[in-house]
Design a protein around this motif. Sequence first.
Motif, PDB file in Angstrom:
ATOM      1  N   ALA A  22       8.632  -0.770  -8.007  1.00 57.31           N
ATOM      2  CA  ALA A  22       9.894  -0.029  -7.982  1.00 57.31           C
ATOM      3  C   ALA A  22       9.770   1.312  -8.683  1.00 57.31           C
ATOM      4  CB  ALA A  22      11.000  -0.864  -8.624  1.00 57.31           C
ATOM      5  N   ASP A  23       8.946   1.382  -9.737  1.00 59.79           N
ATOM      6  CA  ASP A  23       8.787   2.616 -10.500  1.00 59.79           C
ATOM      7  C   ASP A  23       7.299   2.869 -10.749  1.00 59.79           C
ATOM      8  OD1 ASP A  23       8.917   4.814 -12.106  1.00 59.79           O
ATOM      9  OD2 ASP A  23       9.960   3.841 -13.769  1.00 59.79           O
ATOM     10  N   PRO A  24       6.636   3.651  -9.895  1.00 59.39           N
ATOM     11  CA  PRO A  24       5.205   3.908 -10.064  1.00 59.39           C
ATOM     12  C   PRO A  24       4.882   4.726 -11.313  1.00 59.39           C
ATOM     13  CG  PRO A  24       6.104   5.257  -8.293  1.00 59.39           C
ATOM     14  CD  PRO A  24       7.192   4.306  -8.697  1.00 59.39           C
ATOM     15  N   ARG A  25       5.922   5.243 -11.993  1.00 59.42           N
ATOM     16  CA  ARG A  25       5.680   5.991 -13.238  1.00 59.42           C
ATOM     17  C   ARG A  25       5.518   5.055 -14.430  1.00 59.42           C
ATOM     18  NH1 ARG A  25      11.059   9.378 -12.707  1.00 59.42           N
ATOM     19  NH2 ARG A  25      11.668   7.210 -12.297  1.00 59.42           N
ATOM     20  N   LEU A  26       5.808   3.776 -14.251  1.00 60.91           N
ATOM     21  CA  LEU A  26       5.616   2.803 -15.326  1.00 60.91           C
ATOM     22  C   LEU A  26       4.151   2.778 -15.726  1.00 60.91           C
ATOM     23  CD1 LEU A  26       7.294   0.615 -16.887  1.00 60.91           C
ATOM     24  CD2 LEU A  26       6.392  -1.034 -15.248  1.00 60.91           C
ATOM     25  N   ALA A  27       3.903   2.615 -17.021  1.00 63.16           N
ATOM     26  CA  ALA A  27       2.530   2.645 -17.527  1.00 63.16           C
ATOM     27  C   ALA A  27       1.619   1.727 -16.717  1.00 63.16           C
ATOM     28  CB  ALA A  27       2.516   2.233 -18.995  1.00 63.16           C
ATOM     29  N   LEU A  28       0.432   2.231 -16.376  1.00 62.22           N
ATOM     30  CA  LEU A  28      -0.498   1.480 -15.533  1.00 62.22           C
ATOM     31  C   LEU A  28      -0.885   0.148 -16.167  1.00 62.22           C
ATOM     32  CD1 LEU A  28      -2.285   1.188 -13.073  1.00 62.22           C
ATOM     33  CD2 LEU A  28      -3.999   2.625 -14.207  1.00 62.22           C
ATOM     34  N   TRP A  29      -1.030   0.115 -17.485  1.00 61.83           N
ATOM     35  CA  TRP A  29      -1.431  -1.139 -18.119  1.00 61.83           C
ATOM     36  C   TRP A  29      -0.365  -2.213 -17.931  1.00 61.83           C
ATOM     37  CZ3 TRP A  29       1.249  -3.660 -21.938  1.00 61.83           C
ATOM     38  CH2 TRP A  29       2.176  -2.931 -22.686  1.00 61.83           C
ATOM     39  N   ARG A  30       0.899  -1.792 -17.867  1.00 62.58           N
ATOM     40  CA  ARG A  30       1.963  -2.770 -17.625  1.00 62.58           C
ATOM     41  C   ARG A  30       1.895  -3.306 -16.197  1.00 62.58           C
ATOM     42  NH1 ARG A  30       6.035  -2.702 -21.532  1.00 62.58           N
ATOM     43  NH2 ARG A  30       5.974  -0.920 -22.959  1.00 62.58           N
ATOM     44  N   ARG A  31       1.734  -2.403 -15.242  1.00 62.86           N
ATOM     45  CA  ARG A  31       1.686  -2.824 -13.844  1.00 62.86           C
ATOM     46  C   ARG A  31       0.446  -3.682 -13.570  1.00 62.86           C
ATOM     47  NH1 ARG A  31       1.162   1.979 -10.742  1.00 62.86           N
ATOM     48  NH2 ARG A  31       0.978   3.272 -12.601  1.00 62.86           N
ATOM     49  N   ALA A  32      -0.704  -3.243 -14.074  1.00 64.70           N
ATOM     50  CA  ALA A  32      -1.922  -4.031 -13.883  1.00 64.70           C
ATOM     51  C   ALA A  32      -1.834  -5.364 -14.620  1.00 64.70           C
ATOM     52  CB  ALA A  32      -3.138  -3.239 -14.367  1.00 64.70           C
ATOM     53  N   SER A  87       4.960  -4.463 -10.293  1.00 68.55           N
ATOM     54  CA  SER A  87       3.629  -4.073  -9.831  1.00 68.55           C
ATOM     55  C   SER A  87       3.495  -3.981  -8.315  1.00 68.55           C
ATOM     56  CB  SER A  87       2.603  -5.094 -10.327  1.00 68.55           C
ATOM     57  OG  SER A  87       2.804  -6.343  -9.691  1.00 68.55           O
ATOM     58  N   GLY A  88       4.471  -4.485  -7.584  1.00 69.27           N
ATOM     59  CA  GLY A  88       4.350  -4.604  -6.144  1.00 69.27           C
ATOM     60  C   GLY A  88       4.102  -6.035  -5.710  1.00 69.27           C
ATOM     61  N   GLY A  89       3.645  -6.876  -6.634  1.00 71.32           N
ATOM     62  CA  GLY A  89       3.448  -8.282  -6.326  1.00 71.32           C
ATOM     63  C   GLY A  89       2.345  -8.547  -5.324  1.00 71.32           C
ATOM     64  N   HIS A  90       1.178  -7.924  -5.522  1.00 68.99           N
ATOM     65  CA  HIS A  90       0.057  -8.142  -4.608  1.00 68.99           C
ATOM     66  C   HIS A  90      -0.631  -9.478  -4.882  1.00 68.99           C
ATOM     67  CE1 HIS A  90      -0.576  -3.474  -4.197  1.00 68.99           C
ATOM     68  NE2 HIS A  90       0.683  -3.852  -3.990  1.00 68.99           N
ATOM     69  N   TYR A  91      -1.161  -9.615  -6.094  1.00 66.27           N
ATOM     70  CA  TYR A  91      -1.921 -10.791  -6.529  1.00 66.27           C
ATOM     71  C   TYR A  91      -3.092 -11.065  -5.592  1.00 66.27           C
ATOM     72  CZ  TYR A  91       2.835 -11.161  -8.308  1.00 66.27           C
ATOM     73  OH  TYR A  91       4.073 -10.864  -8.830  1.00 66.27           O
ATOM     74  N   ASN A  92      -3.561 -10.039  -4.931  1.00 66.78           N
ATOM     75  CA  ASN A  92      -4.619 -10.153  -3.930  1.00 66.78           C
ATOM     76  C   ASN A  92      -5.297  -8.796  -3.788  1.00 66.78           C
ATOM     77  OD1 ASN A  92      -6.158 -10.381  -1.553  1.00 66.78           O
ATOM     78  ND2 ASN A  92      -4.687 -11.744  -0.593  1.00 66.78           N
ATOM     79  N   PRO A  93      -6.579  -8.687  -4.129  1.00 71.89           N
ATOM     80  CA  PRO A  93      -7.267  -7.394  -4.019  1.00 71.89           C
ATOM     81  C   PRO A  93      -7.257  -6.804  -2.620  1.00 71.89           C
ATOM     82  CG  PRO A  93      -8.549  -8.901  -5.377  1.00 71.89           C
ATOM     83  CD  PRO A  93      -7.425  -9.709  -4.773  1.00 71.89           C
ATOM     84  N   LEU A  94      -7.154  -7.634  -1.587  1.00 69.98           N
ATOM     85  CA  LEU A  94      -7.150  -7.101  -0.227  1.00 69.98           C
ATOM     86  C   LEU A  94      -5.952  -6.190  -0.001  1.00 69.98           C
ATOM     87  CD1 LEU A  94      -8.120 -10.287   1.841  1.00 69.98           C
ATOM     88  CD2 LEU A  94      -9.630  -8.486   0.977  1.00 69.98           C
ATOM     89  N   VAL A 108      -7.677   5.103  -9.416  1.00 73.61           N
ATOM     90  CA  VAL A 108      -7.610   4.546 -10.773  1.00 73.61           C
ATOM     91  C   VAL A 108      -6.716   3.310 -10.793  1.00 73.61           C
ATOM     92  CG1 VAL A 108      -6.821   4.978 -13.130  1.00 73.61           C
ATOM     93  CG2 VAL A 108      -8.097   6.735 -11.900  1.00 73.61           C
ATOM     94  N   CYS A 109      -5.564   3.406 -10.141  1.00 71.66           N
ATOM     95  CA  CYS A 109      -4.651   2.266 -10.080  1.00 71.66           C
ATOM     96  C   CYS A 109      -5.301   1.113  -9.331  1.00 71.66           C
ATOM     97  CB  CYS A 109      -3.350   2.674  -9.399  1.00 71.66           C
ATOM     98  SG  CYS A 109      -2.136   1.336  -9.292  1.00 71.66           S
ATOM     99  N   THR A 110      -6.004   1.420  -8.257  1.00 71.07           N
ATOM    100  CA  THR A 110      -6.670   0.381  -7.470  1.00 71.07           C
ATOM    101  C   THR A 110      -7.690  -0.367  -8.301  1.00 71.07           C
ATOM    102  OG1 THR A 110      -6.341   1.618  -5.418  1.00 71.07           O
ATOM    103  CG2 THR A 110      -8.093  -0.043  -5.425  1.00 71.07           C
ATOM    104  N   ILE A 111      -8.499   0.358  -9.041  1.00 72.77           N
ATOM    105  CA  ILE A 111      -9.516  -0.278  -9.887  1.00 72.77           C
ATOM    106  C   ILE A 111      -8.859  -1.174 -10.935  1.00 72.77           C
ATOM    107  CG2 ILE A 111     -11.274   0.183 -11.645  1.00 72.77           C
ATOM    108  CD1 ILE A 111     -11.975   2.726 -10.024  1.00 72.77           C
ATOM    109  N   ALA A 112      -7.792  -0.664 -11.551  1.00 72.70           N
ATOM    110  CA  ALA A 112      -7.110  -1.450 -12.587  1.00 72.70           C
ATOM    111  C   ALA A 112      -6.492  -2.712 -12.005  1.00 72.70           C
ATOM    112  CB  ALA A 112      -6.035  -0.593 -13.251  1.00 72.70           C
ATOM    113  N   TYR A 113      -5.848  -2.582 -10.852  1.00 69.31           N
ATOM    114  CA  TYR A 113      -5.216  -3.739 -10.208  1.00 69.31           C
ATOM    115  C   TYR A 113      -6.265  -4.786  -9.818  1.00 69.31           C
ATOM    116  CZ  TYR A 113      -0.325  -2.197  -9.540  1.00 69.31           C
ATOM    117  OH  TYR A 113       0.995  -1.850  -9.717  1.00 69.31           O
ATOM    118  N   VAL A 114      -7.315  -4.352  -9.140  1.00 70.78           N
ATOM    119  CA  VAL A 114      -8.323  -5.299  -8.648  1.00 70.78           C
ATOM    120  C   VAL A 114      -9.010  -6.012  -9.810  1.00 70.78           C
ATOM    121  CG1 VAL A 114     -10.524  -5.510  -7.419  1.00 70.78           C
ATOM    122  CG2 VAL A 114      -8.677  -4.111  -6.451  1.00 70.78           C
ATOM    123  N   ALA A 115      -9.335  -5.266 -10.855  1.00 72.66           N
ATOM    124  CA  ALA A 115      -9.959  -5.890 -12.026  1.00 72.66           C
ATOM    125  C   ALA A 115      -9.036  -6.939 -12.631  1.00 72.66           C
ATOM    126  CB  ALA A 115     -10.314  -4.826 -13.061  1.00 72.66           C
ATOM    127  N   ALA A 116      -7.756  -6.599 -12.776  1.00 76.45           N
ATOM    128  CA  ALA A 116      -6.792  -7.543 -13.347  1.00 76.45           C
ATOM    129  C   ALA A 116      -6.630  -8.767 -12.453  1.00 76.45           C
ATOM    130  CB  ALA A 116      -5.445  -6.851 -13.537  1.00 76.45           C
TER     131      ALA A 116
END
Length: 244
Positions: A22-32, A87-94, A108-116
């Motif tokens: 909903a808010d992509p400006r939210l800190a990346l560490w929170r979203r990841a 975060s968007g609710g992916h829970y899936n690197p694909l 950068v966001c992609t790397i953080a999400y996939v790693a998490a």
Amino acid sequence: MPASRSSRRADMAAQPTCFHEADPRLALWRRAGVEGLGTFALVLAATGSGIAAARVFAAQPGMILPVTAVAIAAALVGLIVALGSVSGGHYNPLITLLQWLGRERSGVCTIAYVAAQLVGGTLGGAAAAALWGGPNGSTGGLGWHGVGGELVASAGLMLVVFGCMRSGRTDTGPFAVGAWLVSDIIATPTAAYANPAVVFGALVTNGPLHLATGSAVPYLLGEALGALVAFGLIHTFFRAGSAA
């Protein structure tokens, strides 16, 4: 002139859609962090329900798959609804990687999400094994015979995810994905892992979802190929950045 990556991401943020925060400006560490937490909970529910079903229905093994399918889908719907706005609710690197390929998410966001997601999935599988204990009770997957099953399962899941994303119907995504996943799990010979984070968790868990190391690479390959097939179909049939 084609739109830049940053302007396309801004357009996606301006238009509410499924599987975008909903808010992509939210800190990346929170979203990841939410992606890691949600993936942990999803894989814990998936592997734990498999172990539970195998024990409850030991005399009726045909019940294990449908019961597990419903449990996994229900967990995913609940987690997307509860945490997806962060975060968007992916829970899936694909999903994350296809958004990156579509210029909807930064590298950068992609790397953080996939790693998490991968860490969360691994911890979720390990947690289920620790909670339930006992032998894995599984043949460990289909090996290279599972490539086709994972390709079909992943392509179908990504078509539903990105079709919902392009539809503009923001409230339907979690339920459409959950409904499809029940069918996907029952209809494919691999039981539709369709998620690299689930594969990572399956390597360290017990029960029906356990994977032997020899099945991990074939399953991951099938998932990657299926995601790319879906990516091509979505970009063929949907106009980029628009609702249906």
